[in-house]
Design an enzyme around this catalytic site. Structure first.
Site, PDB file in Angstrom:
ATOM      1  N   ASP A 119     -85.646 131.787  75.543  1.00 17.06           N
ATOM      2  CA  ASP A 119     -85.997 130.523  75.819  1.00 17.06           C
ATOM      3  C   ASP A 119     -86.417 130.324  77.031  1.00 17.06           C
ATOM      4  O   ASP A 119     -87.420 130.017  77.286  1.00 17.06           O
ATOM      5  CB  ASP A 119     -84.956 129.434  75.246  1.00 17.06           C
ATOM      6  N   LYS A 139     -90.460 130.143  78.928  1.00 15.14           N
ATOM      7  CA  LYS A 139     -90.831 128.939  80.146  1.00 15.14           C
ATOM      8  C   LYS A 139     -91.346 129.488  81.480  1.00 15.14           C
ATOM      9  O   LYS A 139     -92.237 129.170  81.947  1.00 15.14           O
ATOM     10  CB  LYS A 139     -89.452 127.936  80.209  1.00 15.14           C
ATOM     11  N   SER A 163     -92.015 124.659  66.709  1.00 18.07           N
ATOM     12  CA  SER A 163     -91.978 125.684  67.303  1.00 18.07           C
ATOM     13  C   SER A 163     -92.388 126.896  66.420  1.00 18.07           C
ATOM     14  O   SER A 163     -91.935 127.937  66.644  1.00 18.07           O
ATOM     15  CB  SER A 163     -90.399 125.998  67.782  1.00 18.07           C
ATOM     16  N   LYS A 179     -93.357 126.100  72.736  1.00 23.92           N
ATOM     17  CA  LYS A 179     -93.632 126.895  73.840  1.00 23.92           C
ATOM     18  C   LYS A 179     -94.371 128.544  73.362  1.00 23.92           C
ATOM     19  O   LYS A 179     -95.026 128.965  74.041  1.00 23.92           O
ATOM     20  CB  LYS A 179     -92.105 127.449  74.217  1.00 23.92           C
ATOM     21  N   LEU A 216     -89.789 116.297  82.032  1.00 23.99           N
ATOM     22  CA  LEU A 216     -89.957 116.278  83.369  1.00 23.99           C
ATOM     23  C   LEU A 216     -91.331 116.797  83.488  1.00 23.99           C
ATOM     24  O   LEU A 216     -92.076 117.773  83.062  1.00 23.99           O
ATOM     25  CB  LEU A 216     -88.870 117.259  84.000  1.00 23.99           C
ATOM     26  N   ALA A 237     -88.799 119.668  79.415  1.00 22.57           N
ATOM     27  CA  ALA A 237     -88.908 118.412  78.328  1.00 22.57           C
ATOM     28  C   ALA A 237     -90.036 117.380  79.009  1.00 22.57           C
ATOM     29  O   ALA A 237     -90.966 117.656  79.289  1.00 22.57           O
ATOM     30  CB  ALA A 237     -87.591 117.941  78.122  1.00 22.57           C
ATOM     31  N   GLY A 251     -89.016 116.192  62.642  1.00 22.72           N
ATOM     32  CA  GLY A 251     -87.544 116.194  62.881  1.00 22.72           C
ATOM     33  C   GLY A 251     -87.165 115.700  64.164  1.00 22.72           C
ATOM     34  O   GLY A 251     -87.542 114.523  64.378  1.00 22.72           O
ATOM     35  N   GLY A 252     -86.092 116.136  64.931  1.00 24.75           N
ATOM     36  CA  GLY A 252     -85.858 115.381  66.137  1.00 24.75           C
ATOM     37  C   GLY A 252     -86.683 114.827  66.848  1.00 24.75           C
ATOM     38  O   GLY A 252     -86.819 113.617  67.180  1.00 24.75           O
TER      39      GLY A 252
END
Length: 371
Positions: free
Chosen positions: A229, A233, A100, A123, A160, A158, A15-16
């Site tokens: 979400d 994290k 995910s 995640k 970083l 992402a 996908g993306g």
């Protein structure tokens, strides 16, 4: 000159993020194959979406994957069957999970124990039960096991370098006291629109609607506004910092969904009714403005106290968290070495290209370790 080597790549999810990763994989493969001293050939041998898969019994490389996948009538292999297929490949294998998906996440220990390395932005693998976290790192070579390697840089921030920075701080003997920041591109954009440092700003429901139209939110914005979400994290960061956090439900997480709208039929129904509750968020914004502050949706880990929390906090308008732009993330590490001025990582924390970059960076790490 080292002899050329071949590493086999399996990719779940096109996908993306998956599409962006496959493009970056192509560029990386081209570069590595041209190394004059030690060429490495990356061979894509498996690619699947949620509905179908592309692979060959003889592990032949997939070249025109887009058209071949479109024409394929093979169903996606369940994780156990995929592990059996990959373990027989004639060389080292790296599995890239760009989904995910919970079931795939729970299968990581199986892949790792068979010597298959895993890299992923998923995640769920690292923020579900602490038992799953333990079994992943018990199997992995960069845990206490002798299996494949596992890296998940893109599961927080992402592209970083958040996790690699935290690991380096800890491995070099620094004491991390507190981690604090804005960990969601969606929440960042939302609060920069709703409560800009210059004052004013849109109504909360209007800011949510704009965020959805720009593609910053999940299809149902409640999946962002419930704070889960960010909680996932924070769970990952807290665990890496040494806290045995049982799950994202084990600490306070503030939901921005009005209780009355929890049961809305769908995201559209929710968005249609959200303006009825704008006055509540407006009051929070006005109260903060009276103190010369702005509200932001942040997460924090107090390592010393063993406390994790996610929710709204007020910040002076000059604070780095308040001054964030667009949909950027910002993560501040307060440590013994850095004293009162935290080490700050800031930049795009969402988007296909930057998330895929984190995944590709992890692949580069694994390739070095597999030498």
């Amino acid at each position: 000159m080292a002899p050329p080597r071949q590493v086999f790549i399996a990719v779940i999810g096109a996908g993306g993020v998956g599409k962006c990763f496959l493009t970056q994989l192509q560029q990386l493969a081209s570069k590595l194959s041209q190394s004059p001293s030690s060429p490495t050939y990356l061979s894509l041998i498996y690619l699947s979406t949620s509905k179908k898969a592309l692979y060959h019994p003889d592990y032949k490389s997939l070249s025109n994957w887009e058209s071949e996948l479109h024409a394929s009538d093979k169903p996606t292999l369940p994780p156990t069957n995929l592990a059996d297929y990959l373990v027989k490949a004639p060389g080292k294998v790296v599995l890239v999970d760009n989904t995910s998906n919970q079931e795939i996440a729970e299968s990581y220990p199986t892949f790792l124990s068979k010597g298959i390395s895993v890299i992923t932005p998923n995640k769920k693998a690292f923020s579900s039960s602490y038992a799953l976290w333990r079994s992943i790192f018990t199997a992995a070579s960069n845990g206490s096991g002798a299996g494949g390697w596992v890296f998940h840089e893109s599961s927080v921030g992402a592209g970083l370098p958040v996790l690699s920075t935290l690991k380096e701080l800890l491995e070099t003997g620094d004491t991390v006291r507190k981690i604090e920041g804005v960990f969601s591109g969606t929440m960042s954009f939302l609060f920069n629109s709703f409560a800009p440092t210059s004052g004013g700003g849109a109504a909360f429901s209007a800011a949510v609607k704009t965020a959805k139209e720009k593609g910053f939110t999940e299809p149902d914005p409640r999946d962002d506004l419930n704070g889960l979400d960010v909680a996932r994290k924070l769970t990952i960061l807290a665990r890496l910092a040494g806290l045995e956090i049982d799950s994202p439900a084990a600490f306070p997480v503030q939901s921005l969904i009005p209780a009355e709208l929890e049961a809305c039929a769908d995201g559209d129904d929710f968005l249609a009714r959200l303006p009825e509750f704008d006055d509540r968020m407006e009051k929070l914004k006005r109260d903060a403005e009276k103190e010369g502050k702005v509200v932001r949706f942040v997460g924090s880990v107090d390592v010393g106290k063993g406390e994790v929390k996610v929710g709204l906090e007020k910040f002076d308008t000059g604070h780095p968290i308040a001054a964030l732009k667009g949909s950027d993330n910002i993560i501040a590490f307060y440590t013994q070495r850095y004293g009162d001025n935290p080490l700050i990582i800031q930049g795009a924390g969402a988007g296909g290209e930057v998330t895929a970059m984190g995944v590709t960076g992890d692949l580069v790490k694994v390739l070095r370790l597999l030498q």
